[in-house]
Design an enzyme around this catalytic site. Sequence first.
Site, PDB file in Angstrom:
ATOM      1  CD  GLU A  44      17.474 -27.723 -35.608  1.00 51.40           C
ATOM      2  OE1 GLU A  44      16.662 -27.687 -36.548  1.00 51.40           O
ATOM      3  OE2 GLU A  44      18.479 -28.461 -35.606  1.00 51.40           O
ATOM      4  CG  ASN A  52      10.381 -32.284 -40.898  1.00 55.61           C
ATOM      5  OD1 ASN A  52       9.991 -31.192 -40.509  1.00 55.61           O
ATOM      6  ND2 ASN A  52      11.338 -32.965 -40.263  1.00 55.61           N
ATOM      7  NE  ARG A  80      20.316 -36.104 -39.762  1.00 53.02           N
ATOM      8  CZ  ARG A  80      20.590 -36.248 -38.478  1.00 53.02           C
ATOM      9  NH1 ARG A  80      21.080 -37.405 -38.046  1.00 53.02           N
ATOM     10  NH2 ARG A  80      20.377 -35.266 -37.613  1.00 53.02           N
ATOM     11  CG  HIS A 129      15.612 -32.924 -40.143  1.00 51.21           C
ATOM     12  ND1 HIS A 129      16.921 -33.286 -40.412  1.00 51.21           N
ATOM     13  CD2 HIS A 129      14.879 -34.066 -40.194  1.00 51.21           C
ATOM     14  CE1 HIS A 129      16.963 -34.597 -40.618  1.00 51.21           C
ATOM     15  NE2 HIS A 129      15.751 -35.096 -40.496  1.00 51.21           N
ATOM     16  CG  ASN A 182      21.375 -28.128 -41.687  1.00 50.01           C
ATOM     17  OD1 ASN A 182      20.420 -28.107 -40.932  1.00 50.01           O
ATOM     18  ND2 ASN A 182      21.944 -29.257 -42.070  1.00 50.01           N
TER      19      ASN A 182
END
Length: 256
Positions: free
Chosen positions: A143, A126, A73, A105, A135
Site C-alpha cells: 500500500e 471494506n 479508525r 482495510h 496486515n
Amino acid sequence: MKIALLLLLTASSAAIANSSSCSNYGCPTGASSTNDIVERPIYVLSNNRKTKFADWAAYKVTPKTIDGPSRSRTWKADPKIYSRYTLEPNDYQDAWATIQTDRGHQVPLASFSNTDHWSDTNYLSNITPQSSNLNQGPWVQLENAVRSVARTGDNAYVVTGPLYEYYFATLPQANEAHTIPSGYFKVVFTVIGSNVKASAFIMEQTSSRYLDFCRTEVTIDEVEARSGLNLLPSLPSYQATDVEGNIGGLSSRLGC
C-alpha cells in the site's frame, strides 16, 4: 414489472462499469449476481452476502488523495447493506486475542486521508479479518508503494479482494455466518493514454510479517483464475496478453 427491473439492473451495471474509481477498462465482473454493489466517492466494492466480505474493491489513488493528516479508525456497519449481509463492530470482539487478526482495510485509509471521505474506508464492508503479520507487514508495504507511485504525479488504479482456498479461522464472537479469506490479491496499474502498466500480487494469510511483497508478484491471469473475476473486462484483446499474462509491468515503480 420484470421489464422495469431489468432496465434498473442494466442501468446499475452500466453505472458501475463507468465508476470513477475504476479505469476506462471497467470494474471487475464475475462476482455473484446477488452481491451488493456499494459505490462511494472514493471507491466501489462488491459485497458477498454469504462470506460477508467484499469480493472486490476498486479505487484510484491520486496525488491529491494522499498525505493528509492522521485520521481515526471508528468502525461502523455499512448502512447501505442489510445487517444480515454484513458484519458489525461487535463481531470483531476478541479477534486479535484469539486468532491474531486485525481489521484489515481493503481500501486503505491512508490512501484517502487527504479527502473529505476518508471515514468511508472504516465501514465494515471494506474490512476483513486480516492476519496481523500480513496486515502490518507485506500488505502495508505494498500500500505504501502504491502511494509512492501517486507521489510521482500519476494516478494509480487498484483492484483488491479476497481468496477462499482453505480454512483460516472464524471470528469467535460473530453472530452471523461468515467465511474469513485465506489470502488476498491486489492488482495495481497505471493508464497513460492507451499505455497500461500493471503488476499483480497474491499474499496468504499465513505470510510472515517480514515477507518482501515483491516476492508475491504473479500475473493478472493467475489472479483471475484463482478469484473467478475478470478484473479489466474492457481491456482490448490485443493488450490483454501483454498486460495480464506477464509479470513486472509496474514492478520497478513499486520498488521491486
